[in-house]
Each structure stands twice: as structure tokens, then as C-alpha cells.
Write a protein that holds these residues in place. Structure first.
Motif, PDB file in Angstrom:
ATOM      1  N   LEU A  93       0.852  -1.189   0.000  1.00 56.45           N
ATOM      2  CA  LEU A  93       0.000   0.000   0.000  1.00 56.45           C
ATOM      3  C   LEU A  93       0.886   1.236   0.000  1.00 56.45           C
ATOM      4  N   ALA A  95       1.078   5.052   0.817  1.00 55.69           N
ATOM      5  CA  ALA A  95       0.354   6.025   1.648  1.00 55.69           C
ATOM      6  C   ALA A  95       0.491   7.432   1.075  1.00 55.69           C
ATOM      7  N   SER A  97      -1.127   9.859  -2.496  1.00 52.58           N
ATOM      8  CA  SER A  97      -1.727  10.032  -3.811  1.00 52.58           C
ATOM      9  C   SER A  97      -1.574  11.498  -4.168  1.00 52.58           C
ATOM     10  N   ILE A 102      -4.584  11.467   1.993  1.00 55.33           N
ATOM     11  CA  ILE A 102      -4.940  10.083   2.264  1.00 55.33           C
ATOM     12  C   ILE A 102      -5.631   9.972   3.619  1.00 55.33           C
ATOM     13  N   TYR A 104      -6.146   7.604   6.422  1.00 52.57           N
ATOM     14  CA  TYR A 104      -5.438   6.390   6.826  1.00 52.57           C
ATOM     15  C   TYR A 104      -6.390   5.236   7.148  1.00 52.57           C
ATOM     16  N   GLU A 106      -9.377   4.728   5.765  1.00 50.63           N
ATOM     17  CA  GLU A 106      -9.874   4.222   4.488  1.00 50.63           C
ATOM     18  C   GLU A 106      -8.792   3.457   3.739  1.00 50.63           C
ATOM     19  N   MET A 107      -7.550   3.923   3.838  1.00 55.34           N
ATOM     20  CA  MET A 107      -6.439   3.253   3.180  1.00 55.34           C
ATOM     21  C   MET A 107      -6.324   1.798   3.640  1.00 55.34           C
ATOM     22  N   HIS A 235      -6.282  13.447   8.208  1.00 60.75           N
ATOM     23  CA  HIS A 235      -6.036  12.067   7.756  1.00 60.75           C
ATOM     24  C   HIS A 235      -7.119  11.095   8.226  1.00 60.75           C
TER      25      HIS A 235
END
Length: 259
Positions: A93, A95, A97, A102, A104, A106-107, A235
């Protein structure tokens, strides 16, 4: 499934990642993380929610030309892929974009519930901190300051924070800039022991929040919008502040003239 998080961000962001890591580990094995190689230590070194910390990434803001992030971040992602291949991680992944913030949680696909950022200080870190404190101020109360944020636009004016602590709190000062040879977690212990704190928007302000420490002077040079990004943690898109309102009352957007 073994997971590697490619995390080319600053130390304070690692503290903010801990609620999502805790939620992940409630239902999964701890992931590993790749961070910038310029750090001699990280807030995640003792973290039970992390398997391995790989200090191997380039600095995406500086190592590819000043703030040439359109090259820097893709380059760090490919460095992360190489680490994943070498260590047989099954999932990677990134972290980051470009142009986006981002989330965190949802990531990682988790619910952080009421989890808060955490600091992890080992016995070794504590002993290192106590040794430095005694050698510097003996058993006297002291203040802790940081002048230089990772972002120069957020930094205190030179020598302002130590002078403020001397003037307003009448305390000797341990400056973050003079303990860079220590692990960051040892410095967090020094922060924890301090009787007065003056810091900009930085890793140590985030650490103070996680430790439940009062900050006497917090400098947010970019104004209220910058504070709200932290207060309602961008975040995680919090609807309520991460910490009690009292924690934010010491924030100033301009520094007074000291005489």
C-alpha cells in the motif's frame, strides 16, 4: 496476508498513523512499513502494531530536486515495491496520492473507533533520556523546545522558543535541535519529563498530544486552517477534535515581540 506500507512521510505523520494500525491489527497480522532512510529512528520502532520498519526510502521532497514530488513520490513507491519483492510481502500500500490527502482509516479499510495516536517508549529509550536530562540539567525542572519544524514555513524564528521559555517560565531549556543524536523515542521521553513546552506544528506537538502533555506555547505560523487540519485530523476527517479542547488553547498564529 503480509502487508508492506510505503510511507514516505514525516515523523509526525507516523504518530497519526497509529490509530489505523491498531484497528488493522485487531483483525490482521501487523504490517511492515518502509520509511525515509534519513531518519535515525522513528516513532514506530517500538510499535506493537508494526512488524518491521525498513528505513530505506528516499526523501520525495528533496532527493529528486527541491519539492519535485511528481518524480519523488513515484520513485519512493518503486523503492517500496523492490523492498516488497525482496522480503516476499504479498501486498503493498502506498500512503500517498498526488494532490490528495490520504485517509489512513480508508487506506487500511478499518474503523478507528475512539482510538487515539500513541507513543511507544522502550526501557532503553527511557534510560537514554534520563541520562541526557541529568547530564544537562541535573535534577532541576526544565523546559523543552523545538525551533525547526520539518517545514521551514512552520518553524519558530531562530532562538525564539528557548527565549520564550526562559522569559515566561524561568526554566533551563533542552532544545530538540541538540538531541538529534538520540532516538526520537528517547526525545519523546525528555518531552514527557519537561515542565514547560514550546514547539511549532511538528512531530513534537503531535507527540505531546499523544502523551497527554500540556503545551505552553504552540506556534501555527500558517494560521487557523492549519490548526484545524490537525485538530479535526485531516487524515481521518474527524468530526470532533482528537484531544480535549484545553490542548489547543496554547496555539498562537503570530509570535509576540520578546524584550
Amino acid at each position: 496476508m503480509s502487508l508492506l506500507i510505503v510511507f514516505p512521510h514525516a515523523l509526525g505523520d507516523m504518530i497519526l498513523l497509529t490509530p489505523a494500525l491498531k484497528a488493522w491489527c485487531a483483525i490482521n497480522k501487523p504490517p511492515s512499513i518502509a520509511v525515509q532512510q534519513r531518519f535515525n529512528s522513528t516513532p514506530l520502532d517500538n510499535c506493537p502494531y508494526i512488524n518491521n520498519v525498513h528505513r530505506i526510502l528516499s526523501d520525495p521532497w528533496q532527493d529528486f530536486g527541491h519539492h519535485n514530488t511528481q518524480v519523488g513520490f513515484p520513485a519512493t513507491y518503486h523503492q517500496g515495491l523492490a523492498i516488497a519483492q525482496k522480503n516476499n510481502y504479498e501486498q503493498v500500500l502506498m500512503a500517498h496520492s498526488e494532490g490528495e490527502t490520504i485517509n489512513y482509516a480508508e487506506m487500511l479499510g478499518v474503523n478507528i473507533k475512539n482510538y487515539k495516536p500513541e507513543i511507544f517508549i522502550s526501557t532503553k529509550d527511557k534510560l537514554e533520556a534520563y541520562k541526557f536530562i541529568y547530564e544537562t540539567v541535573q535534577n532541576k525542572p526544565f523546559g523543552f523546545t523545538q525551533t525547526e519544524s520539518g517545514d521551514p514555513d512552520r518553524s519558530f524564528p531562530t532562538a525564539y522558543a528557548p527565549t520564550w521559555v526562559n522569559t515566561h517560565l524561568d526554566l533551563p531549556v533542552i532544545e530538540a535541535e541538540k538531541v538529534r543524536h538520540l532516538s526520537i523515542n528517547s526525545v519523546f521521553q525528555i518531552l514527557k519529563e519537561a515542565s514547560g513546552i514550546a514547539v511549532p506544528n511538528s512531530v513534537f506537538w503531535s507527540a505531546a498530544g499523544a502523551l497527554g502533555k500540556k503545551v505552553n506555547l504552540a506556534y501555527f505560523a500558517r494560521g487557523e486552517e492549519d490548526l484545524n487540519r490537525r485538530k479535526y485530523e485531516i487524515h481521518y476527517n474527524q468530526k470532533t477534535p482528537f484531544y480535549d479542547e484545553d490542548f489547543y488553547k496554547s496555539v498562537v498564529y503570530e509570535v509576540e515581540i520578546l524584550t
